[in-house]
Each structure stands twice: as C-alpha cells, then as structure tokens.
Design a protein around this motif. Structure first.
Motif, PDB file in Angstrom:
ATOM      1  N   LEU A   1       2.755 -28.856 -43.457  1.00  0.00           N
ATOM      2  CA  LEU A   1       2.467 -30.041 -42.818  1.00  0.00           C
ATOM      3  C   LEU A   1       3.619 -30.433 -41.628  1.00  0.00           C
ATOM      4  O   LEU A   1       4.691 -30.857 -42.078  1.00  0.00           O
ATOM      5  N   SER A   2       3.162 -30.339 -40.353  1.00  0.00           N
ATOM      6  CA  SER A   2       4.124 -30.747 -39.408  1.00  0.00           C
ATOM      7  C   SER A   2       4.330 -32.115 -39.225  1.00  0.00           C
ATOM      8  O   SER A   2       3.329 -32.932 -39.294  1.00  0.00           O
ATOM      9  N   CYS A   3       5.587 -32.765 -39.217  1.00  0.00           N
ATOM     10  CA  CYS A   3       5.770 -34.131 -38.985  1.00  0.00           C
ATOM     11  C   CYS A   3       5.181 -34.610 -37.687  1.00  0.00           C
ATOM     12  O   CYS A   3       5.202 -35.849 -37.279  1.00  0.00           O
ATOM     13  N   ASP A   4       4.830 -33.639 -36.582  1.00  0.00           N
ATOM     14  CA  ASP A   4       4.349 -34.016 -35.411  1.00  0.00           C
ATOM     15  C   ASP A   4       2.774 -34.710 -35.876  1.00  0.00           C
ATOM     16  O   ASP A   4       2.203 -35.407 -34.729  1.00  0.00           O
ATOM     17  N   LEU A   5       2.349 -34.361 -36.724  1.00  0.00           N
ATOM     18  CA  LEU A   5       0.622 -34.826 -37.076  1.00  0.00           C
ATOM     19  C   LEU A   5       0.833 -35.987 -37.798  1.00  0.00           C
ATOM     20  O   LEU A   5      -0.455 -36.685 -38.065  1.00  0.00           O
ATOM     21  N   PHE A   6       1.819 -36.829 -38.026  1.00  0.00           N
ATOM     22  CA  PHE A   6       1.952 -38.123 -38.473  1.00  0.00           C
ATOM     23  C   PHE A   6       2.868 -38.888 -38.328  1.00  0.00           C
ATOM     24  O   PHE A   6       4.014 -38.264 -38.036  1.00  0.00           O
ATOM     25  N   HIS A   7       3.026 -40.215 -38.538  1.00  0.00           N
ATOM     26  CA  HIS A   7       4.121 -41.025 -38.287  1.00  0.00           C
ATOM     27  C   HIS A   7       4.901 -40.993 -39.532  1.00  0.00           C
ATOM     28  O   HIS A   7       4.835 -41.395 -40.455  1.00  0.00           O
TER      29      HIS A   7
ATOM     30  N   GLY B   1      17.762 -38.743 -52.024  1.00  0.00           N
ATOM     31  CA  GLY B   1      18.510 -37.829 -51.806  1.00  0.00           C
ATOM     32  C   GLY B   1      18.061 -36.554 -51.197  1.00  0.00           C
ATOM     33  O   GLY B   1      18.482 -35.710 -51.206  1.00  0.00           O
ATOM     34  N   GLY B   2      16.758 -36.528 -50.652  1.00  0.00           N
ATOM     35  CA  GLY B   2      16.173 -35.493 -49.878  1.00  0.00           C
ATOM     36  C   GLY B   2      16.039 -35.660 -48.408  1.00  0.00           C
ATOM     37  O   GLY B   2      16.328 -36.502 -47.809  1.00  0.00           O
ATOM     38  N   VAL B   3      15.575 -34.621 -48.018  1.00  0.00           N
ATOM     39  CA  VAL B   3      15.700 -34.414 -46.395  1.00  0.00           C
ATOM     40  C   VAL B   3      14.228 -34.035 -45.914  1.00  0.00           C
ATOM     41  O   VAL B   3      13.656 -32.988 -46.423  1.00  0.00           O
ATOM     42  N   LEU B   4      13.716 -34.700 -44.970  1.00  0.00           N
ATOM     43  CA  LEU B   4      12.609 -34.143 -44.199  1.00  0.00           C
ATOM     44  C   LEU B   4      12.758 -33.494 -42.993  1.00  0.00           C
ATOM     45  O   LEU B   4      13.651 -34.168 -42.102  1.00  0.00           O
ATOM     46  N   ASP B   5      12.583 -32.223 -42.675  1.00  0.00           N
ATOM     47  CA  ASP B   5      13.188 -31.420 -41.837  1.00  0.00           C
ATOM     48  C   ASP B   5      12.285 -30.983 -40.839  1.00  0.00           C
ATOM     49  O   ASP B   5      12.329 -30.152 -39.877  1.00  0.00           O
ATOM     50  N   GLY B   6      11.216 -32.004 -40.586  1.00  0.00           N
ATOM     51  CA  GLY B   6      10.226 -31.519 -39.603  1.00  0.00           C
ATOM     52  C   GLY B   6       8.954 -31.107 -40.018  1.00  0.00           C
ATOM     53  O   GLY B   6       7.871 -31.078 -39.573  1.00  0.00           O
TER      54      GLY B   6
ATOM     55  N   VAL C   1      -0.155 -40.243 -49.360  1.00  0.00           N
ATOM     56  CA  VAL C   1      -1.406 -39.785 -48.771  1.00  0.00           C
ATOM     57  C   VAL C   1      -1.160 -39.846 -47.274  1.00  0.00           C
ATOM     58  O   VAL C   1      -0.687 -41.100 -46.898  1.00  0.00           O
ATOM     59  N   ILE C   2      -1.505 -38.793 -46.613  1.00  0.00           N
ATOM     60  CA  ILE C   2      -1.390 -38.893 -45.120  1.00  0.00           C
ATOM     61  C   ILE C   2      -2.685 -38.407 -44.292  1.00  0.00           C
ATOM     62  O   ILE C   2      -3.196 -37.612 -44.792  1.00  0.00           O
ATOM     63  N   ALA C   3      -2.635 -39.316 -43.325  1.00  0.00           N
ATOM     64  CA  ALA C   3      -3.829 -39.106 -42.608  1.00  0.00           C
ATOM     65  C   ALA C   3      -3.385 -38.411 -41.290  1.00  0.00           C
ATOM     66  O   ALA C   3      -3.114 -38.879 -40.223  1.00  0.00           O
ATOM     67  N   ALA C   4      -3.420 -37.078 -41.265  1.00  0.00           N
ATOM     68  CA  ALA C   4      -2.611 -36.364 -40.234  1.00  0.00           C
ATOM     69  C   ALA C   4      -3.810 -36.138 -38.988  1.00  0.00           C
ATOM     70  O   ALA C   4      -4.924 -35.754 -39.349  1.00  0.00           O
ATOM     71  N   ILE C   5      -3.211 -36.060 -37.875  1.00  0.00           N
ATOM     72  CA  ILE C   5      -3.979 -36.009 -36.739  1.00  0.00           C
ATOM     73  C   ILE C   5      -2.984 -35.934 -35.586  1.00  0.00           C
ATOM     74  O   ILE C   5      -1.976 -36.732 -35.284  1.00  0.00           O
TER      75      ILE C   5
END
Length: 774
Positions: free
Chosen positions: A86-92, A104-109, A135-139
């Motif tokens: 899931l691309s971080c470009d699809l949600f805030h 202690g984790g990393v979200l890399d895009g 829960v993510i509302a991707a758009i």
C-alpha cells in the motif's frame, strides 16, 4: 467480501454479515467512529473483539494493517494473493508513521496491507488476539479533489468481554493509576506539570474533584480551587455547564489547566453531595462525597468540613434562566469518557466516585471511576469535545493540518467545530489583518468548513427539491449560494454548491445537519444518490483581497479542459495544479466570506503545507498576511453576510434572516416553499443594518427598542474600521424596517443604557458587491 478470500487470512475470521451503523457511539460495550477519505485510524483490540466495517464509499480502497503488542506487524507476511503493498501516497500517512516510530518501526513509503474491495454490505471481522488494527481509507488525492471518489468508512467495535470496563488509550507515560470504587474517594499528589486523567469507565458516573496547593498546606494554610476567583479571571462570571480552561485559588495562583474534555458538560459551581442533602430526602446516614473527601484529606492536615466545594466532573447541571434555580439531569458521559488536567503547581488532590443512587445524576446506578497520572513529559495536546449532535460520538478537537505553520505565528487559538483555528496572529492583530484583506491579500485556514459530495443519477433532482435556488441552469464548474430550509421555511444551513460533473455536486456548508437533512429527503423520495462527507480529508484555504488573483497567477496551472484562472467568474470553479501539470492538485473556487475579491482552494492533507508555502511565497511581493477569525468576523458583518446562531436560528425563516435573496419562489417545488411564500407576502420581521451615533458597540442579543417597547434584537455587531463607527445587523418588526428609522439598542438589562442608531440597508460596505466581482 468472498469468504474464501478471508479464510486465507491468518489473523481474522469472517463472522457473517451485519447491519449498517449510523456512526453514533453505542452504549458500552460497543464503540463507533468514522474514517474520512485518505484517513487512517487505529483501534486497540483484544481476543474475540468484533470489528464491523461499513459505509458508502466510491473509489475508496479499504485496507487493514495490524500489529501485535510488541509493535511487530501481524498482517503483511501473507501470500501475494492476500497482501499487497500500500503506497503512502494513497492516504494521510503521518499518524501511522508517527505511531510506528514510537514502536521502533519505520514507514518507508509503502506498507504491506490487506486490501478490501468497496463495501457493498457490512463486513464483520474478529480479532484472534491482542493487536493494534489500523483501518485505512485509501484513495488517490486527485480523485478526491475532483469528486470522482469519496465517502467514509464506518467502524464499529464490539468488545468480547461485555463485563469489561472501557478505558481509553493512555495519553502518554503513566506514572500511577488506580480505581476509585463507587461510593468512595481517594486522595493523591500531583507534581507540577503532571497530568491527571479522571475516567468514567461505565458511563453516567459523576466524580467530585478538589485540588489544594501543597506548599500552602505545609505552612498550615489551605489554598484550594476557588470557583469565584476562577470565573472572574477566566471571564465566565455567570455559571454554565462545562469546564474553565484554567482553575485558580483565592490568591489567584493557577492550580490546573484543562487539557482534554470528551464530554463538555460538568458542574463547576455547586457543592459535592453532603449528608444533609441525603437526610432531607429521607436517607439519614447515606454515604456522601463531602464526608469521603474530608476523610481522605485529613492525613494532609486539611480541616474537616460538612460540605465541600468541588468541580463535579460529568455532573450535568445548569442554572435555569427563567427562575435562576440550579437544575440537574442524567450525565452525558459514556463509558470511556474522561477529563484531563495539567498541574500548574505541586498539588494534593482528591477524586470521588459519587454514591448518589436516589437521583438520576449517576443513572441511578453509581459505578467506579478510574484515575491515571501522567509524567510531565507526556506529549498531551490540548483538546475539547465536539459533538455533531447532542447524542453523537464526541470528536476530540484536533490541530489543523496547517498547525505547523500557524503555530509559529500565534498562540491565540480557539476551537472551530473540531479544529483549533487562529483568532488573530501575534505580529499583526485583527485590525491589521482586516486592512490587509481590504488593501492587499490575506490567507486564512478555513478547514472547519463542511464539505459533502452529492453524486448519482438523482443528485440534481434531490438538490433541486432541497435547495431554495434553481439548479436547472447550473453548469459544470459553476457554483451558487443557496439555503436548505425545512417545511416551515426555517433555515437549516447555508452554503455554496458547486457542480463538478453532470451528476456530481460539492456542497460547502457550515453544519453536519446538511447531510442528515439531504439523506432524509433522499430516503423519503427513493432517490438514487450518494451523500458523502469529505470531513478533514479536504482542508481548504481562503485567499482574499484585491491582490488575490495576482498571487494565484504566480502559481496556478490549469489544463485546457477546465476553466483557467483569468476566466473564472464569481462563484466559478476549476481544477488547478501547483506550478505545473505535475504539481499537487486542488479545486479552486472564486468565493469567500469577506466581501472582497477572493478565492478558496481545496486539496488533500498531504499537499496542504506545500500549497500554504507556495501561496505565502508568491504573495510576499503583494504584502500577503495570514488572517484569523476575528478579522473575518468584522469583514463578514460589514459585507452583510449571515451566519447560523446569529442571523438565522431555529424558528427564524429565510426572509426574517435576511436571506430572501437566496430564495427562488418561481421554482415549481422545494422544501419550505409554501411557508416562504406566506412569509414573503406578510413578513413580521426583517433583517436591517444599524448605524450607531456613539462609540459603544452593542452585543448579540441586545434588544432593539422604540420608546419602551422592544421591536427587535441585535444579531451581530462590530466596530467598522471602514465606516469608523459601530454597526450591527438586527432583526426588527417590519413596521420599523424602513431605512432611516430611529431606534435605540438597550443595555444594562435593556433599559438603563440606550445606544441610539439609525436603520440602513445591508451590506454596509460595497452595497452592490462590486469588489468580489472585480
């Protein structure tokens, strides 16, 4: 969703189809919330907890990401058939990224996620063990801005352990926590900077609270919360339900500052319950909070007293204006509601779990109260509760997406619905911001505006019935100011409606009541239409002032398929991009609330700061100035623009509210037409302007008088910098509405002081509205 797909998940099991939920918070043990487009929300789950996902979503891809108690991702190590990137470009993504960083984790895009199709029917899942579910509302942001995709996800959580108490997520690092059993009290100490959180674990349970300064007690002196001093310093001298933002002692030293309040109705002016209170009701010997407080504070050398003043959290009381008597009813609080206060000094505190079982204040069933104490470094932001309706889920106020910019310029924020909004900026102030908008250009965060997409084959028929203006000739990329009225002609809401496609409209308005009313009409008439809230997913800025178009010329790129900037007429709309065809996308409208030439920009959260920065940079040569709500209030009154709660209110029809210009009685049909036809021919009251002779500015609600008789009421007032005199809008009897009529506005109980005024037409400034048409 096909059950065979869900069976491949190692961590969830399909439990069967459920029913849709309205989004209100249900009584314990269930809780509900909504996720806006491009939003992401986390819920903590235990084994057996049920999660129901539902909602009308077009173009949204619901996605699930979950983590175990140690922060390790649970979903995301599946086969390629079940899990996708899931691309971080699809949600805030900042909320998820921040939470992962804390673990202690990393979200890399990108992140591995379970992707769900659009929800044609509710989907019920069950947690096999403890976990944090996102829960993510991707758009895609472009699809949201243009209205091609929108909607909300409804999430309902039903706890497996129906006997378990609801405790909210910790606000930070907990130093200590304990439960105050029903009918008891407990004293404790707070260090300066620590935060105490008082939690109603089962709902409708009152908790008395008192705090005393520790240094004074060590000297044998009692210095506690003083309600009179607090009301005076805060400026809320007349008691009303709710909490003050700070509490002081008799020496006027601050003891506590309010950080969070999820309820909004509390008692700050009555006593904790006493033995006498119960004796007079026929219950001698009944346990009471005052005696419990005295017993708990005695070891600290505090004098015993039969009646303790206190802040009574969750106690729903008020002063009846008709007879000035103290009234009370069932508490508004629900399971998991709380209040959090930060200590401004070292304190000795006491909290009770009220034992009252003979009145409705505790729902006739006293329960426990839970107390948490957080260390001073806990990152707790100030917030209060906002309710769309009285029985709706309380929404904790949030910082606007523009807060990283605005907070560097001011500390003067006030809640606007569920967002903190600047009142004025420190370097300028309201008056300088006003003149910047009149003479140059200003930029204002208007994200509190409500936005709804209405789409489908029956979108226009629905809106034609609901709106007071005709949409028959409303072209794509055009807008119109209109009203929603009920059958009596009372204004429900006002706003601007933009047409983005033949069967797609965007309604920008002031209240969530718009969506409820449109939904009701659509259901009654069987219209095939979606009404989808954009919420915080579509923040917006207002660029206003005579230089606003010049600023936009520096940064706006439009394609050949949409109107360009220079051809955008008043109430026109287009889709633009920042700088070039690859830049962030936004909806641009020629509209505003200032009476000046102006524009509004709507875009995704992820692009908000880039667009703010671009506007500020492009506007530097034109003297661009950030503007707050105080300057806007002056400008909207000068421009004769009406607002809810002032010019229009329950029982006030559109003509009485001064909004008759937005009513098209030539339309064959719309809700409220018959009532408004009667009102147009025989109005009892009309909205007029008042020009004052002296220097005093009246207040909302002041009576308008002729002789000794009240003939109207002031709805909004300010001092006009342009006219250099006080002005007001007032609703007056039609017999006194003619321009040039001499009236008085009464103050000091409406009789002892008179402000002389003359009626005039509205708007006060630029009556032909040439400025916004410039």
């Amino acid at each position: 969703m096909p059950s065979e797909v869900l069976r491949t998940f190692e961590n969830w099991r399909l439990e069967g189809n459920g029913v849709s939920f309205p989004g209100y918070r249900a009584p314990h043990p269930s809780e509900s919330f909504t996720i806006q487009p491009r939003g992401a929300a986390r819920v903590s789950l235990r084994a057996g907890d049920m999660v129901t996902l539902s909602g009308q979503c077009s173009g949204i891809r619901p996605a699930l990401v979950s983590f175990d108690e140690s922060g390790g991702q649970v979903i995301g190590k599946m086969t390629s058939a079940s899990v996708e990137k899931l691309s971080c470009d699809l949600f805030h993504s900042p909320p998820l990224a921040g939470w992962m960083a804390a673990q202690g984790g990393v979200l890399d895009g990108h992140i591995d996620a379970v992707h769900l199709p659009e929800l044609s029917e509710p989907l019920i899942l069950r947690a096999p063990g403890p976990m944090s579910l996102w829960v993510i509302a991707a758009i895609p942001v472009e699809a949201m801005v243009t209205g091609e995709a929108s909607g909300v996800l409804n999430v309902r959580v039903k706890r497996a352990d129906v006997g378990a108490r609801i405790l909210p997520e910790p606000l930070g690092e907990i130093r200590d926590e304990f439960t105050v059993s029903r009918g008891t009290a407990q004293a404790y100490q707070l260090r300066k900077g620590e935060v105490v959180q008082v939690i109603d674990v089962e709902g409708q349970q009152c908790s008395d609270f008192m705090a005393l300064r520790e240094d004074a007690l060590q000297q044998g002196v009692e210095r506690m919360i003083d309600s009179t001093v607090t009301r005076t310093i805060v400026g809320g001298a007349y008691p009303r339900p709710g909490l003050f933002d700070q509490f002081f002692d008799r020496d006027m030293r601050p003891l506590l500052a309010l950080e969070h309040d999820t309820v909004g109705r509390h008692d700050t002016f009555a006593l904790a319950c006493t033995a006498r209170n119960y004796e007079e009701k026929g219950f001698p010997g009944h346990v009471n909070c005052s005696d419990n407080i005295s017993a708990e504070l005695a070891p600290y050398g505090v004098e015993t007293r039969p009646a303790w003043p206190a802040i009574n959290f969750f106690f729903n009381s008020w002063i009846d204006r008709s007879d000035n008597h103290l009234q009370s009813a069932e508490a508004w609080s629900r399971a998991g509601d709380y209040v959090a206060l930060r200590a401004r000094d070292n304190l000795v505190c006491v909290s009770t779990a009220c034992p009252d079982d003979i009145d409705p204040i505790n729902g006739w069933n006293p329960t426990d109260v839970h107390v948490r104490i957080y260390r001073p470094e806990a990152p707790i932001r100030r917030a209060v509760a906002y309710r769309e309706k009285e029985n709706a889920v309380p929404i904790i106020s949030e910082e606007s997406v523009f807060h990283p910019r605005t907070s560097k310029l001011t500390k003067n924020f006030a809640p606007a619905r569920n967002l903190w909004t600047p009142g004025h900026y420190s370097a300028t102030g309201a008056l300088e911001e006003y003149w910047a908008c009149r003479n140059a250009v200003t930029l204002q965060d208007m994200s509190g505006l409500r936005k709804y997409d209405i789409k489908g084959p029956d979108a226009q028929p629905l809106l034609q019935i609901a709106m007071t203006r005709s949409l028959a000739k409303l072209a794509v990329f055009r807008g119109v100011y209109s009203l929603l009225c009920d059958e009596t002609g009372t204004v429900i809401d006002d706003g601007t409606l933009f047409r983005l496609a033949p069967e797609l409209f965007r309604w920008c308005c002031g209240s969530e009541e718009s969506a409820r009313w449109l939904t009701k009409l659509a259901e009654e008439r069987g219209f095939r239409v979606r009404i989808e809230a954009m919420g915080g997913a579509l923040p917006n800025l207002a660029l206003q002032g005579p230089a606003s178009r010049d600023v936009l010329r520096r940064i706006v790129h439009t394609s050949v398929h949409v109107p360009d900037l220079d051809n955008l007429k008043w109430f026109g709309a287009t889709i633009g991009r920042l700088h070039d065809r690859e830049g962030p996308v936004f909806m641009l409208t020629r509209s505003g609330f200032t009476g000046e030439l102006g524009y509004e920009l709507f875009f995704g959260q992820s692009d908000a700061l880039a667009i703010w920065d671009a506007l500020m940079e492009a506007g530097e040569e034109f003297g661009i100035t950030p503007m707050g709500a105080e300057a806007l209030e002056i400008m909207r009154i000068e421009a004769g623009l009406m607002t809810a709660g002032a010019e229009f209110a329950p029982g006030v029809d559109a003509f009485e509210a001064g909004l008759g210009f937005a009513v098209n009685l030539k339309k064959p049909e719309f809700v409220g037409k018959e009532a408004l036809e009667r009102a147009s021919t025989a109005p009892r009251n009309l909205l007029v302007g008042l020009l004052f002779d002296g220097g005093d500015t009246p207040h909302h609600g002041d009576p308008v008088l002729v002789g000794e008789r009240q003939i109207g009421v002031v709805t909004s007032a300010t001092r006009s910098p342009t006219l250099r005199r006080p002005i007001a809008m007032a609703r007056v009897a039609v017999e006194y509405s003619e321009e040039g009529t001499k009236v008085d506005v009464g103050q000091l109980d409406g009789k002892m002081k008179r402000l002389s005024a003359t009626t005039t037409t509205i708007p006060f400034v630029d009556p032909e509205r040439k400025r916004p048409r410039a």
